[in-house]
Design a protein around this motif. Structure first.
Motif, PDB file in Angstrom:
ATOM      1  N   LEU A 155       6.395  10.748  -6.789  1.00 53.19           N
ATOM      2  CA  LEU A 155       6.563   9.404  -7.241  1.00 53.19           C
ATOM      3  C   LEU A 155       7.557   8.751  -6.117  1.00 53.19           C
ATOM      4  CD1 LEU A 155       5.947   7.082  -9.088  1.00 53.19           C
ATOM      5  CD2 LEU A 155       8.055   7.913 -10.645  1.00 53.19           C
ATOM      6  N   GLU A 156       7.101   7.655  -5.640  1.00 53.30           N
ATOM      7  CA  GLU A 156       7.956   7.061  -4.669  1.00 53.30           C
ATOM      8  C   GLU A 156       8.065   5.554  -4.938  1.00 53.30           C
ATOM      9  OE1 GLU A 156       5.769   7.635  -0.955  1.00 53.30           O
ATOM     10  OE2 GLU A 156       6.556   9.568  -0.676  1.00 53.30           O
ATOM     11  N   GLN A 157       9.486   4.848  -4.260  1.00 51.66           N
ATOM     12  CA  GLN A 157       9.741   3.533  -4.466  1.00 51.66           C
ATOM     13  C   GLN A 157      10.385   3.309  -3.409  1.00 51.66           C
ATOM     14  OE1 GLN A 157      11.273   2.513  -8.160  1.00 51.66           O
ATOM     15  NE2 GLN A 157      11.363   0.203  -7.394  1.00 51.66           N
ATOM     16  N   GLY A 158       9.745   2.392  -2.638  1.00 48.09           N
ATOM     17  CA  GLY A 158      10.331   1.847  -1.442  1.00 48.09           C
ATOM     18  C   GLY A 158      10.555   2.867  -0.269  1.00 48.09           C
ATOM     19  N   GLY A 159       9.755   3.881  -0.435  1.00 43.21           N
ATOM     20  CA  GLY A 159       9.620   4.854   0.730  1.00 43.21           C
ATOM     21  C   GLY A 159      10.614   6.118   0.311  1.00 43.21           C
ATOM     22  N   GLN A 160      11.140   6.076  -0.841  1.00 47.70           N
ATOM     23  CA  GLN A 160      12.190   7.187  -1.311  1.00 47.70           C
ATOM     24  C   GLN A 160      11.572   8.080  -2.300  1.00 47.70           C
ATOM     25  OE1 GLN A 160      15.226   7.731   0.233  1.00 47.70           O
ATOM     26  NE2 GLN A 160      14.616   6.052   1.854  1.00 47.70           N
ATOM     27  N   VAL A 161      11.637   9.178  -2.456  1.00 54.57           N
ATOM     28  CA  VAL A 161      10.907   9.974  -3.442  1.00 54.57           C
ATOM     29  C   VAL A 161      11.932   9.784  -4.698  1.00 54.57           C
ATOM     30  CG1 VAL A 161      10.577  12.427  -4.105  1.00 54.57           C
ATOM     31  CG2 VAL A 161      10.057  11.677  -1.716  1.00 54.57           C
ATOM     32  N   VAL A 162      11.169   9.378  -5.713  1.00 50.12           N
ATOM     33  CA  VAL A 162      11.987   9.094  -7.086  1.00 50.12           C
ATOM     34  C   VAL A 162      12.037  10.530  -7.928  1.00 50.12           C
ATOM     35  CG1 VAL A 162      12.092   7.830  -9.235  1.00 50.12           C
ATOM     36  CG2 VAL A 162      11.614   6.666  -7.090  1.00 50.12           C
ATOM     37  N   ARG A 163      10.672  11.250  -7.723  1.00 48.84           N
ATOM     38  CA  ARG A 163      10.525  12.097  -8.706  1.00 48.84           C
ATOM     39  C   ARG A 163       9.488  13.013  -8.089  1.00 48.84           C
ATOM     40  NH1 ARG A 163       9.527   9.777 -13.553  1.00 48.84           N
ATOM     41  NH2 ARG A 163      11.806   9.603 -13.587  1.00 48.84           N
ATOM     42  N   SER A 164       9.527  14.340  -7.740  1.00 47.92           N
ATOM     43  CA  SER A 164       8.447  15.197  -7.682  1.00 47.92           C
ATOM     44  C   SER A 164       8.322  16.384  -8.235  1.00 47.92           C
ATOM     45  CB  SER A 164       8.429  15.337  -5.955  1.00 47.92           C
ATOM     46  OG  SER A 164       9.614  16.181  -5.708  1.00 47.92           O
ATOM     47  N   GLU A 168       0.767   1.285 -15.294  1.00 46.38           N
ATOM     48  CA  GLU A 168       1.850   1.302 -15.989  1.00 46.38           C
ATOM     49  C   GLU A 168       3.028   1.605 -15.204  1.00 46.38           C
ATOM     50  OE1 GLU A 168       1.445   3.989 -19.527  1.00 46.38           O
ATOM     51  OE2 GLU A 168      -0.452   3.835 -19.544  1.00 46.38           O
ATOM     52  N   LEU A 169       2.938   1.806 -13.837  1.00 45.18           N
ATOM     53  CA  LEU A 169       4.027   2.178 -13.147  1.00 45.18           C
ATOM     54  C   LEU A 169       4.585   0.702 -12.508  1.00 45.18           C
ATOM     55  CD1 LEU A 169       2.695   4.563 -10.359  1.00 45.18           C
ATOM     56  CD2 LEU A 169       4.139   5.123 -12.134  1.00 45.18           C
ATOM     57  N   PRO A 170       6.087   0.721 -12.500  1.00 48.34           N
ATOM     58  CA  PRO A 170       6.556  -0.396 -12.112  1.00 48.34           C
ATOM     59  C   PRO A 170       6.310  -0.928 -10.627  1.00 48.34           C
ATOM     60  CG  PRO A 170       8.121   1.107 -12.820  1.00 48.34           C
ATOM     61  CD  PRO A 170       7.136   1.898 -12.883  1.00 48.34           C
ATOM     62  N   ALA A 171       6.436  -2.129 -10.721  1.00 49.59           N
ATOM     63  CA  ALA A 171       6.072  -2.677  -9.197  1.00 49.59           C
ATOM     64  C   ALA A 171       6.665  -1.900  -8.107  1.00 49.59           C
ATOM     65  CB  ALA A 171       6.172  -4.186  -9.288  1.00 49.59           C
ATOM     66  N   GLY A 172       5.988  -1.691  -7.048  1.00 49.47           N
ATOM     67  CA  GLY A 172       6.618  -1.233  -6.013  1.00 49.47           C
ATOM     68  C   GLY A 172       6.717   0.618  -6.033  1.00 49.47           C
ATOM     69  N   GLN A 173       6.241   1.079  -7.037  1.00 45.50           N
ATOM     70  CA  GLN A 173       6.183   2.614  -7.206  1.00 45.50           C
ATOM     71  C   GLN A 173       4.624   3.104  -6.816  1.00 45.50           C
ATOM     72  OE1 GLN A 173       7.694   4.271 -10.976  1.00 45.50           O
ATOM     73  NE2 GLN A 173       9.668   3.753 -10.464  1.00 45.50           N
ATOM     74  N   ASN A 174       4.745   4.205  -6.229  1.00 45.12           N
ATOM     75  CA  ASN A 174       3.460   4.798  -6.000  1.00 45.12           C
ATOM     76  C   ASN A 174       3.459   6.189  -6.079  1.00 45.12           C
ATOM     77  OD1 ASN A 174       2.092   2.743  -4.286  1.00 45.12           O
ATOM     78  ND2 ASN A 174       3.783   2.489  -3.128  1.00 45.12           N
ATOM     79  N   LEU A 175       2.535   6.664  -6.649  1.00 45.52           N
ATOM     80  CA  LEU A 175       2.432   8.159  -7.234  1.00 45.52           C
ATOM     81  C   LEU A 175       1.178   8.628  -6.270  1.00 45.52           C
ATOM     82  CD1 LEU A 175       3.066  10.331  -9.300  1.00 45.52           C
ATOM     83  CD2 LEU A 175       1.019   9.497 -10.761  1.00 45.52           C
ATOM     84  N   LYS A 176       1.381   9.840  -5.857  1.00 38.87           N
ATOM     85  CA  LYS A 176       0.583  10.825  -5.164  1.00 38.87           C
ATOM     86  C   LYS A 176       0.627  12.261  -5.930  1.00 38.87           C
ATOM     87  CE  LYS A 176       2.226   9.000  -0.687  1.00 38.87           C
ATOM     88  NZ  LYS A 176       2.947   9.256   0.604  1.00 38.87           N
TER      89      LYS A 176
END
Length: 164
Positions: free
Chosen positions: A109-118, A61-69
């Motif tokens: 939560l990262e997108q393009g190597g930048q932290v979106v939320r943590s 369900e994450l937008p393309a390019g987002q990664n969750l750790k």
């Protein structure tokens, strides 16, 4: 030559699509020390695999390019595991009192190597038996999955807590 060019194009498109997809990484810190896990090593492994599988499903369900750790530091499953004298395995009893599922985790939560939320979270599903649950009743981790769904939709993708 034409086949090779087509193969190269397909490989390039697959690589580009892979780079644009969302993903999740789940780590468990000292799972043998979690508050409430099955005693059997096979059952513990099954619980962790099912939890990881569920996080992976949510990552779709994450937008393309987002990664969750996600780093899970503790799990307390719904109910209490009680030994059965006449059987090799234990049984999990859910009474609906103070035996709700909980989980402690941290996430990035990262997108393009930048932290979106943590952040760090202590998840709980105190009304686990009073709510409608979209997971099958045959799913032994349905209450934990519902709790993870609520957190994911509220904290990660930003929608409201599921009423399912």
């Amino acid at each position: 030559m034409r086949l090779q060019a087509g193969t190269w194009l397909a490989a390039a498109l697959l690589a580009a699509a892979g780079a644009a997809t969302a993903g999740v990484t789940v780590d468990y810190v000292k799972p043998d020390e979690f508050l409430d896990m099955p005693r059997s090593p096979q059952d513990r492994e099954h619980v962790l695999k099912e939890m990881t599988r569920h996080f992976n499903k949510l990552a779709e369900e994450l937008p393309a390019g987002q990664n969750l750790k996600v780093t899970v530091t503790d799990i307390d499953l719904a109910g209490r595991e009680e030994p059965r004298r006449w059987a090799m395995d234990d049984i999990r009893i859910m009474r609906g009192g103070a035996d709700w599922p909980t989980m402690k985790l941290s996430y990035t939560l990262e997108q393009g190597g930048q932290v979106v939320r943590s952040g760090e979270e202590s998840l709980k599903n105190m009304m686990y038996q009073q709510r409608i649950n979209r997971h099958f009743s045959s799913d032994a981790l349905r209450y934990e999955k519902q709790m993870i769904d609520d957190w994911f939709h509220k904290s990660i993708v930003g929608s409201q807590v599921s009423s399912r």
